[in-house]
Design a protein around this motif. Structure first.
Motif, short mmCIF file in Angstrom:
data_model
loop_
_atom_site.label_atom_id
_atom_site.label_comp_id
_atom_site.label_asym_id
_atom_site.label_seq_id
_atom_site.Cartn_x
_atom_site.Cartn_y
_atom_site.Cartn_z
N ARG A 158 0.90 -1.32 0.25
CA ARG A 158 0.02 -0.06 0.18
C ARG A 158 0.54 1.01 0.34
O ARG A 158 0.37 2.38 -0.51
CB ARG A 158 -0.69 0.11 1.00
CG ARG A 158 -2.03 -0.68 1.23
CD ARG A 158 -3.37 -0.95 2.33
NE ARG A 158 -3.38 0.25 2.24
CZ ARG A 158 -3.91 0.69 3.78
NH1 ARG A 158 -3.59 0.28 4.59
NH2 ARG A 158 -4.39 2.30 4.33
N PHE A 159 1.29 1.13 0.38
CA PHE A 159 3.26 2.12 0.72
C PHE A 159 3.55 2.10 -0.61
O PHE A 159 3.96 3.41 -1.22
CB PHE A 159 4.44 2.30 2.01
CG PHE A 159 5.20 3.61 1.75
CD1 PHE A 159 4.52 4.79 2.42
CD2 PHE A 159 6.60 2.77 1.62
CE1 PHE A 159 5.54 5.04 1.97
CE2 PHE A 159 7.03 3.59 0.82
CZ PHE A 159 7.03 5.09 1.28
N ALA A 160 3.74 1.98 -1.36
CA ALA A 160 4.35 1.30 -3.40
C ALA A 160 5.87 1.86 -2.86
O ALA A 160 6.24 3.29 -3.70
CB ALA A 160 2.97 2.31 -3.62
N PRO A 161 6.34 0.98 -2.45
CA PRO A 161 8.12 1.47 -1.99
C PRO A 161 8.24 1.64 -3.25
O PRO A 161 8.10 0.63 -4.30
CB PRO A 161 9.08 0.42 -0.92
CG PRO A 161 7.66 -0.63 -1.32
CD PRO A 161 6.45 -0.12 -1.05
N ARG A 191 1.25 -0.37 9.48
CA ARG A 191 0.11 0.64 9.04
C ARG A 191 0.83 1.44 8.16
O ARG A 191 1.87 2.14 7.82
CB ARG A 191 -0.71 1.34 10.05
CG ARG A 191 -1.43 0.91 10.61
CD ARG A 191 -2.18 1.62 11.24
NE ARG A 191 -1.86 2.50 11.65
CZ ARG A 191 -1.74 3.46 12.70
NH1 ARG A 191 -1.31 2.82 13.53
NH2 ARG A 191 -1.56 4.71 12.43
N ALA A 192 0.51 1.26 6.58
CA ALA A 192 0.94 1.71 5.55
C ALA A 192 0.82 3.43 5.89
O ALA A 192 2.37 4.49 5.53
CB ALA A 192 0.37 1.52 4.27
N ASP A 193 -0.26 4.19 6.48
CA ASP A 193 0.11 5.20 7.10
C ASP A 193 1.35 5.60 7.90
O ASP A 193 1.91 7.30 8.19
CB ASP A 193 -1.45 5.82 7.67
CG ASP A 193 -1.64 4.90 8.86
OD1 ASP A 193 -1.07 3.87 9.30
OD2 ASP A 193 -2.00 6.42 9.57
N VAL A 194 1.88 4.78 8.90
CA VAL A 194 3.66 5.05 9.80
C VAL A 194 4.06 5.04 8.46
O VAL A 194 4.88 6.36 9.21
CB VAL A 194 2.99 3.87 10.37
CG1 VAL A 194 4.69 3.92 10.68
CG2 VAL A 194 1.85 4.20 11.59
#
Length: 187
Positions: free
Chosen positions: A47-50, A117-120
């Protein structure tokens, strides 16, 4: 979100998890919300898409490889995971160093961290982009409780060489403790 930094992720998934079950990899494959624990961690990383994701496997690698639906993650094996978490981290960072495209940093994510969590990850990335990476190349979350593990950790490239000297099963805790002036806390 438009990012100023090109970031990757190293997911550490080489531990035996021997306290969790008799078969290596049992902890990472434990059912959590209808899928293996490691799959939940990878979902949040995705979800973060590194720019790149390296998953370091060790104990139970064959079982884990078969149980996870992989989506472009580079999977490498730690040939001696009993040397501890530091050896897996070194292997993961070395794999990123070998990639053809330059990276500004990498998240260090534990494969058995189901609350990731992706938001972190986004918050750490935003804080790192605003800061001066050379001054504070280790970016960590500070949770409301202020206690416990400070994961995931964002290691900006100036700190990658520090990983080379780590030993044992303590991960980045010794590094964070020895270099508090190099750590950016994100609340």
């Amino acid at each position: 979100m438009d990012r100023d930094l090109r970031l990757a992720a190293v997911v550490l998934a080489a531990g035996a998890g021997s306290r969790f079950g008799p078969q290596p990899g049992s902890k990472l494959l434990a059912d959590l919300r209808g899928r293996p624990m490691l799959a939940n961690v990878l979902r949040e990383v995705r979800r973060f898409a590194p720019a790149a994701t390296v998953v370091v496997l060790g104990h139970g690698a064959v079982r884990i490889e078969e149980a996870i639906d992989w989506v472009g993650e580079l999977r490498i094996r730690n040939p001696d995971p009993d040397r501890g978490l530091a050896s897996s981290l070194q292997i993961g960072i070395d794999a990123l160093r070998a990639l053809p495209d330059a990276l500004d940093g990498a998240f260090v994510v534990l494969g058995d961290q189901p609350a990731l969590r992706a938001d972190v990850l986004e918050a750490l990335a935003r804080a790192a982009a605003r800061a001066r990476p050379a001054d504070r190349p280790v970016v960590v979350p500070r949770y409301d409780s202020g206690e416990g593990a400070r994961n995931p950790v964002l290691l900006l490239r100036p700190a990658w060489s520090w990983v080379d000297d780590l030993e044992g099963d303590h991960g980045l805790a010794p590094l964070i403790g020895q270099r508090p002036d190099a750590v950016l806390d994100v609340h």
